[in-house]
Design a protein around this motif. Structure first.
Motif, PDB file in Angstrom:
ATOM      1  N   PRO A  62       1.202  -1.485   0.076  1.00  0.00           N
ATOM      2  CA  PRO A  62      -0.231  -0.491   0.221  1.00  0.00           C
ATOM      3  C   PRO A  62       1.009   0.756  -0.500  1.00  0.00           C
ATOM      4  CG  PRO A  62       0.027  -0.898   1.886  1.00  0.00           C
ATOM      5  CD  PRO A  62       0.693  -2.088   1.383  1.00  0.00           C
ATOM      6  N   LEU A  63       2.013   1.404   0.934  1.00  0.00           N
ATOM      7  CA  LEU A  63       2.921   2.751   0.709  1.00  0.00           C
ATOM      8  C   LEU A  63       3.422   2.768  -0.562  1.00  0.00           C
ATOM      9  CD1 LEU A  63       3.920   4.740   2.335  1.00  0.00           C
ATOM     10  CD2 LEU A  63       6.210   2.954   2.587  1.00  0.00           C
ATOM     11  N   PRO A  64       4.006   2.032  -1.441  1.00  0.00           N
ATOM     12  CA  PRO A  64       4.666   2.898  -3.114  1.00  0.00           C
ATOM     13  C   PRO A  64       2.840   2.849  -3.616  1.00  0.00           C
ATOM     14  CG  PRO A  64       4.556   0.780  -2.468  1.00  0.00           C
ATOM     15  CD  PRO A  64       4.895   0.702  -1.147  1.00  0.00           C
ATOM     16  N   SER A  65       2.040   2.359  -3.598  1.00  0.00           N
ATOM     17  CA  SER A  65       1.221   3.071  -4.092  1.00  0.00           C
ATOM     18  C   SER A  65       0.566   3.999  -3.920  1.00  0.00           C
ATOM     19  CB  SER A  65      -0.586   1.478  -4.510  1.00  0.00           C
ATOM     20  OG  SER A  65      -1.193   1.433  -3.333  1.00  0.00           O
ATOM     21  N   PHE A  66       0.439   3.958  -2.911  1.00  0.00           N
ATOM     22  CA  PHE A  66      -0.423   5.240  -2.223  1.00  0.00           C
ATOM     23  C   PHE A  66       0.795   6.780  -1.997  1.00  0.00           C
ATOM     24  CE2 PHE A  66      -0.163   9.205   0.834  1.00  0.00           C
ATOM     25  CZ  PHE A  66      -0.981   9.288   0.802  1.00  0.00           C
ATOM     26  N   LEU A  67       2.106   5.884  -3.329  1.00  0.00           N
ATOM     27  CA  LEU A  67       3.246   7.991  -3.071  1.00  0.00           C
ATOM     28  C   LEU A  67       2.642   7.351  -4.341  1.00  0.00           C
ATOM     29  CD1 LEU A  67       5.953   6.543  -1.486  1.00  0.00           C
ATOM     30  CD2 LEU A  67       4.807   8.145  -0.687  1.00  0.00           C
ATOM     31  N   PHE A  68       2.629   7.419  -5.631  1.00  0.00           N
ATOM     32  CA  PHE A  68       1.906   7.239  -6.538  1.00  0.00           C
ATOM     33  C   PHE A  68       0.225   7.576  -6.419  1.00  0.00           C
ATOM     34  CE2 PHE A  68      -1.388   6.076  -9.867  1.00  0.00           C
ATOM     35  CZ  PHE A  68      -0.654   5.753 -11.137  1.00  0.00           C
ATOM     36  N   LEU A  69      -0.548   8.048  -6.317  1.00  0.00           N
ATOM     37  CA  LEU A  69      -1.356   8.803  -6.141  1.00  0.00           C
ATOM     38  C   LEU A  69      -0.334  10.007  -5.345  1.00  0.00           C
ATOM     39  CD1 LEU A  69      -4.260   6.737  -4.032  1.00  0.00           C
ATOM     40  CD2 LEU A  69      -4.290   7.436  -6.594  1.00  0.00           C
ATOM     41  N   TRP A  70      -0.295   9.825  -4.692  1.00  0.00           N
ATOM     42  CA  TRP A  70       0.537  11.444  -4.175  1.00  0.00           C
ATOM     43  C   TRP A  70       0.886  11.998  -5.166  1.00  0.00           C
ATOM     44  CZ3 TRP A  70      -0.404  14.381  -0.182  1.00  0.00           C
ATOM     45  CH2 TRP A  70       1.391  15.506   0.015  1.00  0.00           C
ATOM     46  N   ALA A  71       2.419  11.956  -6.189  1.00  0.00           N
ATOM     47  CA  ALA A  71       3.087  12.411  -6.922  1.00  0.00           C
ATOM     48  C   ALA A  71       2.019  12.454  -7.863  1.00  0.00           C
ATOM     49  CB  ALA A  71       3.767  11.542  -7.369  1.00  0.00           C
ATOM     50  N   GLU A  72       0.794  11.384  -8.337  1.00  0.00           N
ATOM     51  CA  GLU A  72      -0.358  11.916  -9.080  1.00  0.00           C
ATOM     52  C   GLU A  72      -1.055  12.987  -9.035  1.00  0.00           C
ATOM     53  OE1 GLU A  72      -0.055  11.227 -13.070  1.00  0.00           O
ATOM     54  OE2 GLU A  72       0.606   9.985 -12.182  1.00  0.00           O
TER      55      GLU A  72
END
Length: 508
Positions: A92-102
């Protein structure tokens, strides 16, 4: 559940057939990239010969990535593209970072945009991105190509370009777009009609390429090869600029992953995803190579570098009788890319909400239209903000780091998923060297880009890292009862206003 009850239930229907999947991929790849990226590829590769090598290499790399995503699409049955593949394989952490960056980090854009303005360099390149940033870039390209014929030989005024860009994206300018419905309205109204429009616009895209390829090949056959003399000039090749050239080329090919965003809405995805991916990518590689050869047959290197709209400059030299037609075809091509981008990327918001990393409102579906209305609507303010403040090259340059980082992580996730689930049978499986080589190239290119454009890449890196505290403070921790009650109250009111509910049938 009986047939009548299932027809009345609220969920996203399977309406993407093989033809529509092929049109979605073609319509997403053939957009503004081939009409604006030649400048970035040539500028950072140094010569005509090396730029053609970069174009072919980008096509081959795109095929590797597309094959990886095709296997991921047969192993993981959820929609969501990059986000869901990273979530299911790396956590979940890297997937959230993707959302955050996007999405969330767009607020940082306004600050860093002005910092970037103060650090203007000649090494500006075109980088690959997706989501709201991509829609903004394509919108701006749409506006530029619509206005270029009216202001030639001068450049179109920037405010006018932005105004037409917004009209194409969310306005009701029926003289520019053949449908009175806007991109957002169409995607909110009907999946079927949005897919039909995408198919029609894909034909327009291929027609636009053909109008460039045919006259270029005719001139080449007549012996116009003067611009290919000394095509491989080694003195002009700067190795640390090659990552920027690859970013530019990969931006033009971007879209090979679009079917992964709508996996739950595909008919027979196990068969149609690999088939649509392979045929569409091969088609685009051939089309792009021929288009670039046509460009260089008519235009010299200085002409390409000086042109704000390469396709318009080409037509002014080779097809003066069609000077008013080709820019419109290019603009409609950009419009099709906008439609495809909103159609697919709104599903990332939908799935992220369903997975608990986004407000629950965005996982809801309109009770009559069966479209993810809240997720589609959120794209509007994000893209509008970017169009109003940015120009094409700033937008393209800004998000390169995070985009290729997460695509590389997604294909790394394929290797991890294979190792964790050796018993899982996949109807489509690529040789191991394909995801391994693609992942290495992606991460190596990201690392090399620090040398090519340290300011933009450092900004992208900072954006991604800033998501760590947000994840642990907001997502990882539980909200207080007071905040939770307020949040639920607002969600309920918006749900009533938009007439949306959670999906009632599991589609994965």
């Amino acid at each position: 559940m009986g047939k009548d009850k299932k027809e009345e239930a609220i969920f996203l229907r399977k309406k993407i057939t093989l033809l529509r999947a092929f049109s979605l991929l073609i319509g997403s790849m053939v957009g503004s990239g081939i009409f604006i990226s030649p400048k970035g590829v040539l500028k950072n590769s140094g010569s005509v010969g090396f730029s053609l090598v970069v174009w072919f290499s980008c096509g081959l790399l795109s095929m590797f990535g597309a094959l990886c995503y095709a296997e991921l699409g047969t192993r993981i049955t959820k929609s969501g593209g990059h986000y869901i593949y990273i979530l299911e394989t790396l956590g979940p952490l890297p997937s959230f970072l993707f959302l955050w960056a996007e999405f969330f980090a767009i607020s940082m854009w306004f600050l860093t945009h002005f910092l970037r303005k103060a650090y203007e360099k000649n090494s500006m390149g075109i980088h690959h991105l997706h989501g709201p940033a991509n829609s903004a870039v394509v919108s701006l390209a749409f506006g530029r190509y619509m206005l270029e014929p009216f202001f030639a030989p001068c450049a179109a005024p920037v405010p006018a370009v932005k105004l037409v860009s917004l009209l194409g994206y969310c306005g009701s300018c029926s003289s520019v777009v053949f449908s009175p419905d806007t991109v957002l309205t169409l995607n909110s109204w009907s999946v079927t009609w949005s897919a039909r429009l995408q198919t029609a616009l894909s034909v327009v895209k291929l027609l636009a390429l053909a109008l460039i390829i045919v006259p270029g090949m005719m001139l080449l056959a007549q012996g116009h090869t003067e611009h290919f003399q000394d095509a491989f000039d080694r003195q002009s090749l700067v190795l640390d600029k090659l990552p920027l050239a690859f970013y530019a080329g990969m931006f033009a090919y971007s879209g090979w992953f679009q079917t992964s965003f709508v996996r739950e809405e595909l008919v027979k995805p196990e068969r149609n995803i690999p088939l649509a991916v392979i045929v569409s990518v091969i088609t685009v590689i051939v089309g792009y190579m021929l288009t670039n050869v046509s460009y260089y047959t008519v235009l010299g290197t200085q002409d390409v570098l000086a042109s704000p709209a390469v396709a318009v400059s080409f037509v002014q030299r080779a097809l003066k009788s069609l000077i008013s037609v080709v820019p419109v075809l290019v603009a409609l091509s950009c419009f099709g890319t906008m439609n495809g981008g909103i159609f697919t990327f709104s599903r990332t918001l939908f799935v992220a909400s369903r997975e608990g990393q986004w407000p629950p409102l965005f996982s809801m579906i309109h009770i009559r239209r069966h479209t993810p209305l809240p997720a589609v609507m959120l794209m509007f303010p994000l893209v509008t903000a970017m169009v109003c403040i940015g120009d094409i090259y700033h937008l393209l340059n800004f998000f390169s780091f995070s985009r290729w980082l997460f695509i590389g992580l997604a294909t790394l996730g394929l290797i991890v998923h294979r190792h964790r689930h050796p018993e899982l049978h996949s109807p489509f499986k690529v040789p191991l060297f394909v995801p391994v080589s693609f992942t290495i190239i992606c991460l190596f290119t990201v690392a090399m880009s620090f040398y090519s454009d340290p300011v933009s890449i450092s900004i992208g890196c900072t954006m991604v890292l800033s998501g760590f505290p947000v994840y642990y403070l907001i997502i990882h921790r539980q909200m207080s009862d007071r905040c939770r009650n307020l949040f639920y109250y607002l969600t309920h009111k918006l749900q009533l206003l938009l007439e949306v509910v959670q999906q009632e049938i599991k589609t994965y």
